[in-house]
Design a protein around this motif. Sequence first.
Motif, PDB file in Angstrom:
ATOM      1  N   ALA A 273      34.078 -18.323 -19.759  1.00  0.00           N
ATOM      2  CA  ALA A 273      35.309 -18.821 -20.515  1.00  0.00           C
ATOM      3  C   ALA A 273      36.294 -17.849 -20.372  1.00  0.00           C
ATOM      4  O   ALA A 273      37.528 -18.625 -20.180  1.00  0.00           O
ATOM      5  CB  ALA A 273      35.043 -19.030 -21.831  1.00  0.00           C
ATOM      6  N   ALA A 274      36.278 -16.645 -20.270  1.00  0.00           N
ATOM      7  CA  ALA A 274      37.341 -16.085 -20.322  1.00  0.00           C
ATOM      8  C   ALA A 274      38.133 -16.029 -18.859  1.00  0.00           C
ATOM      9  O   ALA A 274      39.520 -15.998 -18.550  1.00  0.00           O
ATOM     10  CB  ALA A 274      37.274 -14.365 -20.662  1.00  0.00           C
ATOM     11  N   VAL A 275      37.266 -16.004 -17.736  1.00  0.00           N
ATOM     12  CA  VAL A 275      37.637 -16.175 -16.564  1.00  0.00           C
ATOM     13  C   VAL A 275      38.458 -17.571 -16.227  1.00  0.00           C
ATOM     14  O   VAL A 275      39.551 -17.456 -15.390  1.00  0.00           O
ATOM     15  CB  VAL A 275      36.203 -16.086 -15.447  1.00  0.00           C
ATOM     16  CG1 VAL A 275      36.752 -16.248 -13.951  1.00  0.00           C
ATOM     17  CG2 VAL A 275      35.611 -14.707 -15.663  1.00  0.00           C
ATOM     18  N   ILE A 349      42.033 -27.712 -20.105  1.00  0.00           N
ATOM     19  CA  ILE A 349      40.508 -27.395 -20.776  1.00  0.00           C
ATOM     20  C   ILE A 349      40.990 -27.829 -22.338  1.00  0.00           C
ATOM     21  O   ILE A 349      41.814 -27.392 -22.828  1.00  0.00           O
ATOM     22  CB  ILE A 349      40.372 -25.923 -20.817  1.00  0.00           C
ATOM     23  CG1 ILE A 349      40.454 -25.259 -19.271  1.00  0.00           C
ATOM     24  CG2 ILE A 349      39.100 -25.705 -21.570  1.00  0.00           C
ATOM     25  CD1 ILE A 349      39.885 -23.977 -19.135  1.00  0.00           C
ATOM     26  N   THR A 350      39.985 -28.604 -22.636  1.00  0.00           N
ATOM     27  CA  THR A 350      39.858 -29.264 -24.020  1.00  0.00           C
ATOM     28  C   THR A 350      38.825 -28.670 -24.837  1.00  0.00           C
ATOM     29  O   THR A 350      38.755 -29.057 -26.316  1.00  0.00           O
ATOM     30  CB  THR A 350      39.672 -30.654 -23.985  1.00  0.00           C
ATOM     31  OG1 THR A 350      38.625 -31.293 -23.326  1.00  0.00           O
ATOM     32  CG2 THR A 350      40.915 -31.299 -23.330  1.00  0.00           C
ATOM     33  N   GLU A 351      37.932 -27.632 -24.489  1.00  0.00           N
ATOM     34  CA  GLU A 351      37.016 -27.227 -25.162  1.00  0.00           C
ATOM     35  C   GLU A 351      37.623 -26.270 -26.338  1.00  0.00           C
ATOM     36  O   GLU A 351      38.448 -25.450 -25.995  1.00  0.00           O
ATOM     37  CB  GLU A 351      36.068 -26.208 -24.253  1.00  0.00           C
ATOM     38  CG  GLU A 351      35.502 -27.098 -23.383  1.00  0.00           C
ATOM     39  CD  GLU A 351      34.569 -26.320 -22.292  1.00  0.00           C
ATOM     40  OE1 GLU A 351      33.948 -25.285 -22.475  1.00  0.00           O
ATOM     41  OE2 GLU A 351      34.958 -26.419 -20.846  1.00  0.00           O
ATOM     42  N   GLN A 352      37.132 -26.561 -27.632  1.00  0.00           N
ATOM     43  CA  GLN A 352      37.823 -26.130 -28.666  1.00  0.00           C
ATOM     44  C   GLN A 352      37.720 -24.517 -28.897  1.00  0.00           C
ATOM     45  O   GLN A 352      38.534 -23.769 -29.600  1.00  0.00           O
ATOM     46  CB  GLN A 352      37.168 -26.454 -29.897  1.00  0.00           C
ATOM     47  CG  GLN A 352      37.573 -28.069 -30.165  1.00  0.00           C
ATOM     48  CD  GLN A 352      39.091 -28.347 -30.193  1.00  0.00           C
ATOM     49  OE1 GLN A 352      40.007 -27.362 -30.858  1.00  0.00           O
ATOM     50  NE2 GLN A 352      39.658 -29.043 -29.450  1.00  0.00           N
ATOM     51  N   ASP A 353      36.647 -23.986 -28.471  1.00  0.00           N
ATOM     52  CA  ASP A 353      36.406 -22.451 -28.563  1.00  0.00           C
ATOM     53  C   ASP A 353      37.237 -21.871 -27.304  1.00  0.00           C
ATOM     54  O   ASP A 353      37.338 -20.476 -27.410  1.00  0.00           O
ATOM     55  CB  ASP A 353      34.832 -21.966 -28.432  1.00  0.00           C
ATOM     56  CG  ASP A 353      34.444 -22.524 -27.171  1.00  0.00           C
ATOM     57  OD1 ASP A 353      35.009 -23.583 -26.618  1.00  0.00           O
ATOM     58  OD2 ASP A 353      33.283 -21.993 -26.648  1.00  0.00           O
ATOM     59  N   VAL A 354      37.859 -22.614 -26.269  1.00  0.00           N
ATOM     60  CA  VAL A 354      38.426 -21.658 -25.233  1.00  0.00           C
ATOM     61  C   VAL A 354      39.796 -22.011 -25.457  1.00  0.00           C
ATOM     62  O   VAL A 354      40.735 -21.004 -25.111  1.00  0.00           O
ATOM     63  CB  VAL A 354      38.228 -22.685 -24.014  1.00  0.00           C
ATOM     64  CG1 VAL A 354      38.816 -21.926 -22.851  1.00  0.00           C
ATOM     65  CG2 VAL A 354      36.599 -22.398 -23.716  1.00  0.00           C
ATOM     66  N   ILE A 355      40.384 -22.836 -26.089  1.00  0.00           N
ATOM     67  CA  ILE A 355      41.928 -23.140 -26.506  1.00  0.00           C
ATOM     68  C   ILE A 355      42.636 -21.897 -27.025  1.00  0.00           C
ATOM     69  O   ILE A 355      43.646 -21.552 -26.627  1.00  0.00           O
ATOM     70  CB  ILE A 355      42.159 -24.443 -27.252  1.00  0.00           C
ATOM     71  CG1 ILE A 355      41.689 -25.698 -26.362  1.00  0.00           C
ATOM     72  CG2 ILE A 355      43.420 -24.610 -27.771  1.00  0.00           C
ATOM     73  CD1 ILE A 355      42.029 -26.839 -27.005  1.00  0.00           C
ATOM     74  N   PRO A 356      42.157 -21.228 -28.032  1.00  0.00           N
ATOM     75  CA  PRO A 356      42.760 -19.914 -28.588  1.00  0.00           C
ATOM     76  C   PRO A 356      42.862 -18.981 -27.646  1.00  0.00           C
ATOM     77  O   PRO A 356      44.078 -18.458 -27.596  1.00  0.00           O
ATOM     78  CB  PRO A 356      41.872 -19.635 -29.813  1.00  0.00           C
ATOM     79  CG  PRO A 356      41.344 -20.891 -29.990  1.00  0.00           C
ATOM     80  CD  PRO A 356      40.955 -21.644 -29.038  1.00  0.00           C
ATOM     81  N   MET A 357      42.092 -18.769 -26.962  1.00  0.00           N
ATOM     82  CA  MET A 357      41.961 -17.727 -25.883  1.00  0.00           C
ATOM     83  C   MET A 357      43.318 -18.048 -24.783  1.00  0.00           C
ATOM     84  O   MET A 357      43.794 -17.344 -24.404  1.00  0.00           O
ATOM     85  CB  MET A 357      40.745 -17.461 -25.196  1.00  0.00           C
ATOM     86  CG  MET A 357      39.608 -17.144 -25.847  1.00  0.00           C
ATOM     87  SD  MET A 357      37.791 -17.321 -25.051  1.00  0.00           S
ATOM     88  CE  MET A 357      38.105 -16.312 -23.761  1.00  0.00           C
TER      89      MET A 357
END
Length: 457
Positions: A273-275, A349-357
Amino acid sequence: MAKHIDLVNGPVLPSLSRLALPIMATSLIQMAYNLTDMLWIGRLGSSAVASVGAAGMYMWLSNGLATLPKMGGQVNTGHSLGAGRTEDSASFAAAALWMTTALGLLFGICSILFADPLIVFFNLNSPQVIQDAKIYLQITCGCVLFSFLNQTFTGIFTAAGNSRNSLTATLTGLIINMVLDPVLIFGAGPFPAMGVMGAAIATIFAQFIVTTVFVIFAFRDTVVFCHVRLFRNPGKKYFLPILRIGFPTCVQNMLFTGISMMIARMVAGYGDAAVAVQKVGSQIESISWMTADGFAAAVNSFLAQNHGAGKPDRIRKGYRSAMGVVLIWGVLCTVLLIFFPEPIFRLFITEQDVIPMGVDYLVILGVSQLFMSVEITTAGAFAGLGKTLPPSLSSTILTAARIPLAWVLVQTPLGLNGIWWSITISSIFKGIVLFLWFRSFLDRELGKFTSPAGYSS
């Protein structure tokens, strides 16, 4: 409006603007081209984005190699045209195209044969991500010749004061890519859903069409290409000056990408996800650096022709005018990324755990946009005067500092954000250092510029 703009006579800002605006529009179209890919690939999920992000690093590396014939050809063609040496300008253009073809074929073959170890470098986690990355690499980098040719054509046309052809060719590619991306990624009619592979095929086909459009324009050109003898070896008299000017920029860009790949490997330690965040974030950030790069190309050609014509006053005024425009653009980009990061990132990207990053990435990188724009434009000014070594040294040294700085900062509570801060801090210093270096260079060198022969290039 005339296609070829007189860069050595008349008011400075109007001439520079008429050349720069189509180039900046071309850069914005190229940015839209890349963002379109991310918009559709993002719908497949962050894993697909991570695949494209990893493989895309090698496409970025190839662009560094492509700058050798592009930059060397553009600058030498501009110098020759400014000095009234039409035949020399055509020979430099031919030599640049020869070199472009050889390097494009070599990089493409290597990408196909060594796809496995190239992707293994990033230590990706998911087998599916690894497989998609290999496929994307082999298609996009395997056929990278079209991208190489497009960059060289752009440089030569720009050197001749014609930036409208590049705009038309790139816009054609964007339209084709926008149509093909959803069709080949998700499937439609007779076309099956191909996912990441579909995105790669759409990209290559669009680049091929752009190359075709450039070839058509070259046959119609009346300034440079009408004198080009493409099937006659130009000789080392023309290859060596291209190497001398293009090589430092090539090394700089490839080292920059190599360092970025090391950073990407550190990022991969925080998960796929970070990539994906780094890939999408860098594409969004391109709104500033691609536009600045386009304006730098205009400054390059403007200064190159006035260098060849022996007009130091226009060189000073051209750089001053360019800085005024770039400062305004850099501030606008900074405001956009710092104050509106979440709605922008959600487009991809709409994945909630990725948005803050993703929000953290955009805000942190937003701090450096003004300085990055200044650095890119100033590097173009240096190159226009045939001095590609100063920006190469500055960029290489300060970009390399990102690795130890990132290593230190990730040990703090910043964690992954420490990597983003290492990029921003180095970008700020690069912009300041190169700007001061160029101002010193102008004061010292242009003071003894009395004629085209009196200025050492």
